[in-house]
Design a protein around this motif. Structure first.
Motif, short mmCIF file in Angstrom:
data_model
loop_
_atom_site.label_atom_id
_atom_site.label_comp_id
_atom_site.label_asym_id
_atom_site.label_seq_id
_atom_site.Cartn_x
_atom_site.Cartn_y
_atom_site.Cartn_z
N TYR A 1 0.86 -1.19 0.00
CA TYR A 1 0.00 0.00 0.00
C TYR A 1 0.89 1.24 0.00
CZ TYR A 1 -2.88 -3.66 2.14
OH TYR A 1 -3.51 -4.84 2.42
N TYR B 1 0.85 5.42 0.71
CA TYR B 1 0.13 6.54 1.31
C TYR B 1 0.97 7.80 1.14
CZ TYR B 1 -2.75 3.11 3.85
OH TYR B 1 -3.60 2.08 4.19
N LEU C 1 -2.17 10.61 6.93
CA LEU C 1 -1.84 9.84 5.73
C LEU C 1 -3.08 9.62 4.88
CD1 LEU C 1 0.43 9.11 7.86
CD2 LEU C 1 0.75 7.04 6.50
N PHE D 1 -4.53 7.43 1.59
CA PHE D 1 -4.32 6.27 0.75
C PHE D 1 -4.16 6.66 -0.71
CE2 PHE D 1 -4.84 2.04 -0.85
CZ PHE D 1 -5.71 2.13 -1.93
N TYR E 1 -3.21 0.34 -3.78
CA TYR E 1 -3.02 -0.97 -3.16
C TYR E 1 -2.65 -1.94 -4.27
CZ TYR E 1 -4.80 -5.51 -1.37
OH TYR E 1 -4.98 -6.83 -1.01
N ILE F 1 -4.74 -3.42 -7.34
CA ILE F 1 -6.04 -3.83 -6.83
C ILE F 1 -6.96 -2.61 -6.67
CG2 ILE F 1 -7.27 -5.01 -5.00
CD1 ILE F 1 -5.29 -6.74 -6.66
N ASP F 2 -6.41 -1.53 -6.15
CA ASP F 2 -7.23 -0.35 -5.88
C ASP F 2 -6.34 0.87 -6.04
OD1 ASP F 2 -9.34 0.68 -3.02
OD2 ASP F 2 -8.77 1.74 -4.86
N SER G 1 -7.76 4.03 -6.24
CA SER G 1 -8.74 5.10 -6.11
C SER G 1 -8.17 6.38 -5.51
CB SER G 1 -9.93 4.63 -5.27
OG SER G 1 -9.50 4.22 -3.99
N PHE H 1 4.67 7.07 2.21
CA PHE H 1 4.86 5.89 3.02
C PHE H 1 4.34 4.65 2.30
CE2 PHE H 1 6.42 7.58 6.93
CZ PHE H 1 5.94 8.88 6.98
N TYR I 1 -4.79 -10.46 2.52
CA TYR I 1 -5.80 -9.45 2.21
C TYR I 1 -6.37 -8.80 3.47
CZ TYR I 1 -10.25 -7.47 0.79
OH TYR I 1 -11.30 -6.62 0.58
N GLN J 1 -7.33 -6.78 6.59
CA GLN J 1 -7.02 -5.40 6.96
C GLN J 1 -6.72 -5.27 8.45
OE1 GLN J 1 -6.58 -2.76 4.85
NE2 GLN J 1 -6.63 -4.44 3.39
N GLN K 1 -1.28 -3.35 8.97
CA GLN K 1 -0.35 -2.93 7.93
C GLN K 1 0.93 -2.47 8.62
OE1 GLN K 1 -2.01 -0.12 5.12
NE2 GLN K 1 -3.76 -1.42 4.65
N TYR L 1 -1.30 4.64 15.90
CA TYR L 1 0.09 4.63 15.49
C TYR L 1 0.78 5.85 16.09
CZ TYR L 1 -0.62 1.08 11.83
OH TYR L 1 -0.89 -0.07 11.13
N SER M 1 -9.99 0.65 9.66
CA SER M 1 -10.14 -0.14 8.44
C SER M 1 -11.32 -1.07 8.64
CB SER M 1 -8.87 -0.94 8.12
OG SER M 1 -8.71 -2.01 9.03
N GLN N 1 -7.90 -0.31 2.44
CA GLN N 1 -7.02 0.74 2.93
C GLN N 1 -7.31 1.06 4.38
OE1 GLN N 1 -8.43 4.88 1.86
NE2 GLN N 1 -9.39 3.75 0.19
N PHE N 2 -6.38 1.79 4.95
CA PHE N 2 -6.59 2.39 6.26
C PHE N 2 -7.00 3.85 6.05
CE2 PHE N 2 -3.88 -0.20 9.49
CZ PHE N 2 -4.40 -1.37 9.00
N PHE O 1 -6.91 7.42 7.98
CA PHE O 1 -6.21 8.04 9.10
C PHE O 1 -6.86 9.35 9.51
CE2 PHE O 1 -2.35 5.62 9.86
CZ PHE O 1 -2.28 4.82 8.74
#
Lengths: 114, 113
Positions: free
Chosen positions: A33, A35, A43, A45, A48, A55-56, A58, A91, A98, A100, A103, B36, B94, B100-101, B103
């Protein structure tokens, strides 16, 4: 067991140049991933990837940004024709599957565009 | 969609005092919740996480957080602040079906001697 590795840690580019950021996930992790952290922000996104697949994406800007995670080697985030607004910390994170649930984050690459 | 709100972008506490960093989340499905810590010019280190089970979660460095579904909160606490706790803290969410995460914008913790 080495953690997520990113290089370079710091990168300076002039406007219009290309920036290549590398990420090696933790051993055994096949999910990556990316970020971006702008100054004074959290952060966000971007993309991915699994091995050889996006995969993603977006969160990726529509132009100038691309990412890949080849079968062999690190994941690459590529920014073409950088502008000052691209200055940020980028990052990379990885996970073993898969899920979640976790991470693991790398130390980041700080990009400065002059 | 998921989102995270961290109330208070800057928090100052005296050394030895209670640390309370607030995090509220929005999620249409059961969330996974994370805290985090980020030291200057470094990456993110996982303090603790909630996935399922016990709602009071203990993490590293004496931190803990409690998942309160009714309040959609996941506040981070530490009974006694130490100088080394000074850092940026991020709450994240998530979901099992996501990619994704998400934040929060972070809380900068200052510890006053």
């Amino acid at each position: 067991n080495a953690g997520v590795m990113q290089n370079p840690r710091h990168l300076v580019r002039r406007r219009g140049q290309e920036a290549r950021l590398r990420c090696s996930p933790m051993k055994g992790h096949s999910h990556v991933y990316w970020y971006r952290q702008l100054p004074e922000e959290g952060l966000k996104f971007m993309v991915y990837l699994q091995k050889e697949n996006i995969i993603d994406e977006s969160g990726m800007p529509k132009e100038r940004f691309s990412a890949e995670f080849p079968k062999e080697g690190p994941s690459i985030l590529r920014i073409q024709q950088v502008v000052r607004g691209d200055s940020a910390a980028y990052f990379c994170a990885s996970s073993p599957d898969y899920s979640q649930e976790t991470q693991y984050f790398g130390p980041g690459t700080r990009l400065l565009v002059l | 969609a998921q989102s995270v709100t961290q109330l208070g972008s800057h928090v100052s506490v005296s050394e030895g005092a209670l640390v309370l960093l607030r995090c509220n989340y929005s999620s249409s499905v059961p969330p996974y919740l994370f805290w985090y810590v980020q030291y200057p010019n470094q990456g993110l280190q996982l303090l603790l996480k909630y996935t399922t089970g016990a709602t009071l979660v203990k993490g590293i460095n004496g931190f803990e957080a409690e998942f309160k579904k009714s309040e959609t909160s996941f506040h981070l606490t530490k009974p006694s602040a130490h100088m080394s706790d000074a850092a940026e803290y991020f709450c994240a969410v998530s979901v099992v079906t996501g990619n994704q995460f998400y934040f929060g914008t972070g809380t900068s913790l200052t510890v006053i001697p």
